[in-house]
Design a protein around this motif. Sequence first.
Motif, mmCIF file in Angstrom:
data_model
loop_
_atom_site.group_PDB
_atom_site.id
_atom_site.type_symbol
_atom_site.label_atom_id
_atom_site.label_comp_id
_atom_site.label_asym_id
_atom_site.label_seq_id
_atom_site.Cartn_x
_atom_site.Cartn_y
_atom_site.Cartn_z
ATOM 1 N N GLN A 1 -19.169 -4.060 -18.876
ATOM 2 C CA GLN A 1 -18.333 -5.225 -18.527
ATOM 3 C C GLN A 1 -17.021 -4.794 -17.879
ATOM 4 O O GLN A 1 -15.944 -5.239 -18.261
ATOM 5 C CB GLN A 1 -18.052 -6.065 -19.780
ATOM 6 N N GLY B 1 -22.595 0.688 -10.108
ATOM 7 C CA GLY B 1 -22.537 -0.764 -10.338
ATOM 8 C C GLY B 1 -23.221 -1.133 -11.645
ATOM 9 O O GLY B 1 -22.717 -1.950 -12.420
ATOM 10 N N ARG B 2 -24.344 -0.489 -11.921
ATOM 11 C CA ARG B 2 -25.057 -0.771 -13.167
ATOM 12 C C ARG B 2 -24.234 -0.325 -14.384
ATOM 13 O O ARG B 2 -24.099 -1.057 -15.360
ATOM 14 C CB ARG B 2 -26.415 -0.070 -13.145
ATOM 15 N N ASP C 1 -14.932 -4.098 -14.084
ATOM 16 C CA ASP C 1 -14.936 -4.529 -12.686
ATOM 17 C C ASP C 1 -14.971 -3.329 -11.748
ATOM 18 O O ASP C 1 -14.480 -2.250 -12.080
ATOM 19 C CB ASP C 1 -13.660 -5.330 -12.377
ATOM 20 N N TRP C 2 -15.495 -3.570 -10.538
ATOM 21 C CA TRP C 2 -15.351 -2.563 -9.482
ATOM 22 C C TRP C 2 -13.858 -2.420 -9.192
ATOM 23 O O TRP C 2 -13.145 -3.435 -9.085
ATOM 24 C CB TRP C 2 -16.045 -3.022 -8.201
ATOM 25 N N LEU D 1 -21.018 -0.026 -14.596
ATOM 26 C CA LEU D 1 -19.876 -0.942 -14.740
ATOM 27 C C LEU D 1 -20.325 -2.241 -15.392
ATOM 28 O O LEU D 1 -19.675 -2.750 -16.312
ATOM 29 C CB LEU D 1 -19.246 -1.228 -13.363
ATOM 30 N N THR D 2 -21.443 -2.781 -14.929
ATOM 31 C CA THR D 2 -21.940 -4.045 -15.491
ATOM 32 C C THR D 2 -22.241 -3.889 -16.979
ATOM 33 O O THR D 2 -21.863 -4.739 -17.794
ATOM 34 C CB THR D 2 -23.226 -4.479 -14.749
ATOM 35 N N GLU D 3 -22.911 -2.794 -17.341
ATOM 36 C CA GLU D 3 -23.280 -2.586 -18.748
ATOM 37 C C GLU D 3 -22.044 -2.538 -19.643
ATOM 38 O O GLU D 3 -22.109 -2.894 -20.815
ATOM 39 C CB GLU D 3 -24.090 -1.289 -18.906
#
Length: 290
Positions: free
Chosen positions: A61, A54-55, A63-64, A57-59
């Motif tokens: 930008q 999740g981290r 999506d799951w 992916l966030t870094e």
Amino acid sequence: MSRIAYVNGRYLPHAQAHVHVEDRGFQFADGVYEVCEIWNGHIVDMTRHLDRLGRSLTELQMDWPLERRAMETVLRETARRNRVKNGLVYLQVTRGQARRDFAFPKLPIPTTLVVTARSTSPSVAVKNSEDGIAVVTTPDIRWERVDIKTVSLLPQVLAKQKAVRAGAKEAWMYDKEGYVTEGASSNAWIVAQDGTLITRPAEKGILRGITRAAIMDYAATNGIKVEERHFTLEEAKAAREAFITSATMLATAVVKIDDAVIGNGQPGSIVSAMRARFHEGVEKLPLSVY
Ligand code: PMP
């Protein structure tokens, strides 16, 4: 038995498991991944691995690809369909398939999800734990965001090849000041003469390994001191013990760094005990929950 891979919603024999030529993972290494150990029919530390995913992916930008619960099911199901009792499950998420252009696609596109699983050889694991491994050293030539677990791994590919050519199992990378960063696919540790475990702080210079975190837990439970600080190759070569951690190698003793023999050239007592008891403290979720 043919191996089965999950690709974007379908479980397929490997021979039919493909992603598109314009997948951004293939074109730009625009993707992230995770590897979880399967131990005795259980996925080890899945929660921590998916938190780290999740981290990443966030870094970047991204999506799951699926809701987290669905993702957990796919990991388990892929391992189950490949009849893996001891081995690993691999997942990769890429930004998806779009006409080749460096910038992100203007319109939202679905991310690509691939999951594979395979058994590993128990005899290789036993040999590594009984004999320890040799490592070679090489400059760390990676980008600054090695805290993100991307599939952009060319420096590590070259480092590992250097190791293999020298008859070693891993390469330890060092920064411009001569401090060890981490292994090509593992975190690097040494043991001081007083038994303290030393490993580089997990800011941005290394990947925050899940096995590294498990060893920190083990140390806390067993009253072993851990110091997160930089250490040089010289310090490592003179250490009481040295070891690597990763989801596939667990804690494995390093008995040689380049030409320097560590300790008496055999796995030391601290790493051997950690490895023997490694699975006691970790999260273990059964593959079958039906
Ligand atoms: N550092 C690097 C560069 C790695 O590739 C890995 C393994 N993927 C690790 C450390 C160890 O991480 P983990 O314990 O989560 O497998």
